[in-house]
Design a protein around this motif. Structure first.
Motif, mmCIF file in Angstrom:
data_model
loop_
_atom_site.group_PDB
_atom_site.id
_atom_site.type_symbol
_atom_site.label_atom_id
_atom_site.label_comp_id
_atom_site.label_asym_id
_atom_site.label_seq_id
_atom_site.Cartn_x
_atom_site.Cartn_y
_atom_site.Cartn_z
ATOM 1 N N ASP A 26 0.840 -1.024 -0.120
ATOM 2 C CA ASP A 26 -0.009 0.159 -0.020
ATOM 3 C C ASP A 26 0.908 1.115 0.135
ATOM 4 O OD1 ASP A 26 -2.044 -1.711 0.420
ATOM 5 O OD2 ASP A 26 -2.845 -0.854 2.217
ATOM 6 N N ASP A 27 0.183 2.508 -0.501
ATOM 7 C CA ASP A 27 0.868 3.840 -0.458
ATOM 8 C C ASP A 27 1.610 4.056 -1.726
ATOM 9 O OD1 ASP A 27 -0.749 4.196 1.727
ATOM 10 O OD2 ASP A 27 1.021 3.888 3.082
ATOM 11 N N GLY A 28 2.863 3.635 -1.633
ATOM 12 C CA GLY A 28 3.897 3.989 -2.720
ATOM 13 C C GLY A 28 5.236 4.328 -2.189
ATOM 14 N N ASP A 29 5.642 3.563 -1.243
ATOM 15 C CA ASP A 29 7.104 3.958 -0.604
ATOM 16 C C ASP A 29 8.164 3.607 -1.747
ATOM 17 O OD1 ASP A 29 8.525 4.349 2.298
ATOM 18 O OD2 ASP A 29 9.715 2.973 1.188
ATOM 19 N N HIS A 30 9.145 4.244 -1.736
ATOM 20 C CA HIS A 30 10.304 4.111 -2.598
ATOM 21 C C HIS A 30 10.897 2.735 -2.531
ATOM 22 C CE1 HIS A 30 13.968 4.401 -5.108
ATOM 23 N NE2 HIS A 30 13.287 5.141 -5.725
ATOM 24 N N SER A 31 10.682 1.939 -1.537
ATOM 25 C CA SER A 31 11.171 0.785 -1.256
ATOM 26 C C SER A 31 10.790 -0.215 -2.239
ATOM 27 C CB SER A 31 11.276 0.307 0.133
ATOM 28 O OG SER A 31 9.865 0.334 0.558
ATOM 29 N N MET A 55 0.489 11.388 -3.905
ATOM 30 C CA MET A 55 1.928 11.497 -3.295
ATOM 31 C C MET A 55 2.926 10.815 -4.159
ATOM 32 S SD MET A 55 1.741 12.882 -0.295
ATOM 33 C CE MET A 55 3.117 12.360 0.417
ATOM 34 N N ILE A 56 2.503 10.378 -5.371
ATOM 35 C CA ILE A 56 3.736 9.780 -6.124
ATOM 36 C C ILE A 56 4.504 10.808 -6.464
ATOM 37 C CG2 ILE A 56 4.084 8.233 -8.083
ATOM 38 C CD1 ILE A 56 2.572 6.880 -5.733
ATOM 39 N N GLY A 57 6.111 10.558 -6.376
ATOM 40 C CA GLY A 57 6.881 11.524 -6.868
ATOM 41 C C GLY A 57 7.508 12.484 -5.695
ATOM 42 N N GLU A 58 6.635 12.411 -4.416
ATOM 43 C CA GLU A 58 6.814 13.129 -3.109
ATOM 44 C C GLU A 58 7.746 12.573 -2.366
ATOM 45 O OE1 GLU A 58 5.914 16.300 -3.352
ATOM 46 O OE2 GLU A 58 4.729 16.273 -5.235
ATOM 47 N N ASP A 59 8.571 13.394 -1.617
ATOM 48 C CA ASP A 59 9.383 12.799 -0.586
ATOM 49 C C ASP A 59 9.984 11.301 -0.452
ATOM 50 O OD1 ASP A 59 8.600 15.213 0.705
ATOM 51 O OD2 ASP A 59 6.607 14.557 1.437
ATOM 52 N N SER A 60 9.523 10.630 0.341
ATOM 53 C CA SER A 60 9.843 9.174 0.248
ATOM 54 C C SER A 60 9.348 8.197 -0.676
ATOM 55 C CB SER A 60 10.243 8.390 1.456
ATOM 56 O OG SER A 60 8.668 8.512 1.844
ATOM 57 N N PHE A 61 8.305 8.752 -1.587
ATOM 58 C CA PHE A 61 7.612 7.861 -2.443
ATOM 59 C C PHE A 61 8.214 7.516 -3.920
ATOM 60 C CE2 PHE A 61 4.423 9.032 0.529
ATOM 61 C CZ PHE A 61 3.520 8.186 0.616
ATOM 62 N N ILE A 62 7.786 6.523 -4.533
ATOM 63 C CA ILE A 62 7.947 6.194 -5.750
ATOM 64 C C ILE A 62 7.860 7.149 -6.714
ATOM 65 C CG2 ILE A 62 5.953 4.888 -6.116
ATOM 66 C CD1 ILE A 62 7.562 2.665 -7.258
ATOM 67 N N SER A 63 8.372 7.230 -7.724
ATOM 68 C CA SER A 63 8.164 8.107 -9.117
ATOM 69 C C SER A 63 7.317 7.523 -9.955
ATOM 70 C CB SER A 63 9.351 8.612 -9.744
ATOM 71 O OG SER A 63 10.129 7.668 -10.324
ATOM 72 N N TRP A 64 6.437 8.150 -10.721
ATOM 73 C CA TRP A 64 5.721 7.855 -11.620
ATOM 74 C C TRP A 64 6.869 7.143 -12.815
ATOM 75 C CZ3 TRP A 64 1.187 6.668 -11.299
ATOM 76 C CH2 TRP A 64 0.448 7.421 -10.311
ATOM 77 N N GLU A 65 7.880 7.413 -13.147
ATOM 78 C CA GLU A 65 8.710 6.699 -14.109
ATOM 79 C C GLU A 65 8.989 5.304 -13.606
ATOM 80 O OE1 GLU A 65 13.168 7.126 -16.231
ATOM 81 O OE2 GLU A 65 12.608 8.682 -14.694
ATOM 82 N N GLU A 66 9.434 5.253 -12.193
ATOM 83 C CA GLU A 66 9.630 3.819 -11.542
ATOM 84 C C GLU A 66 8.245 2.986 -11.702
ATOM 85 O OE1 GLU A 66 13.161 5.557 -8.802
ATOM 86 O OE2 GLU A 66 11.053 5.863 -8.141
#
Length: 196
Positions: A26-31, A55-66
């Motif tokens: 859930d959510d979208g953490d960069h991990s 939140m995607i692309g913000e702070d510790s979140f994953i990016s849309w490219e990823e």
């Protein structure tokens, strides 16, 4: 397994032999990209990722490219390991907020934004159609307003935070239970999920 395979199981009315699991995040953490994807890919394990779109692309979140890289990752013979679903646009309490709206129409507009707009955004960046929704905070599980919003926005499944496993094919696809694994979850409990 993934939710497409669950749909086939429910349609056939027969549970698979042995133990199976649908892994979700859930959510979208960069991990997801830095840790989970390499481990899942190495072991050819499918997973479903529920995106909190604002939140995607913000702070510790994953990016849309990823997200796009993950969505298009395949293993031979062309099997996509990673599916994406919606976790809403703004991650609100979906049912608890109902009383704050002046009319059913206004409330349904709010739900259509969270279900529908998030779906449209995710579909711009991922392969296929978004058909799975995970309830923020688990709020609204089994509620008719929530289920109706999911259905009219093209969802086939709602994953809830109701503790439990799918034990038969009579399960309501709009009230899928789950077994949480959080940072605070004791290893012994995770072992019990796996029958260890």
């Amino acid at each position: 397994f993934d939710f497409d395979e669950l749909a086939l199981i429910l349609a056939k009315g027969k549970m698979p032999s042995g133990n199976s699991a649908i892994i979700t995040f859930d959510d979208g953490d960069h991990s997801w990209y830095s840790l989970a994807m390499p481990l899942l890919a190495k072991n050819k394990i499918k997973a479903t990722f529920f995106l909190w779109t604002n939140m995607i692309g913000e702070d510790s979140f994953i990016s849309w490219e990823e997200v796009e890289i993950m969505s298009h990752y395949t293993v031979s013979p062309g099997i996509r390991l990673f599916t994406f679903g919606s976790h809403s646009c703004s991650h609100p309490y979906l049912y608890q907020r109902k009383a704050g709206f002046s009319s059913p129409e206004e409330y349904n507009g709010f739900l259509d934004y969270e279900f529908g707009i998030s779906k449209q955004i995710i579909e711009k960046h991922t392969y296929g159609t978004v058909r799975i929704f995970a309830l923020p905070y688990g709020d609204g599980a089994g509620e008719s307003d929530i289920i109706s919003a999911a259905q009219r926005n093209g969802y086939n499944f709602i994953r809830t935070s109701i503790w439990g496993a799918i034990e038969n094919t009579d399960i309501d696809p709009y009230c899928i239970p789950s077994l949480p694994m959080l940072d605070s979850t004791e290893p012994q409990l995770i072992g019990s999920y796996l029958g260890l």
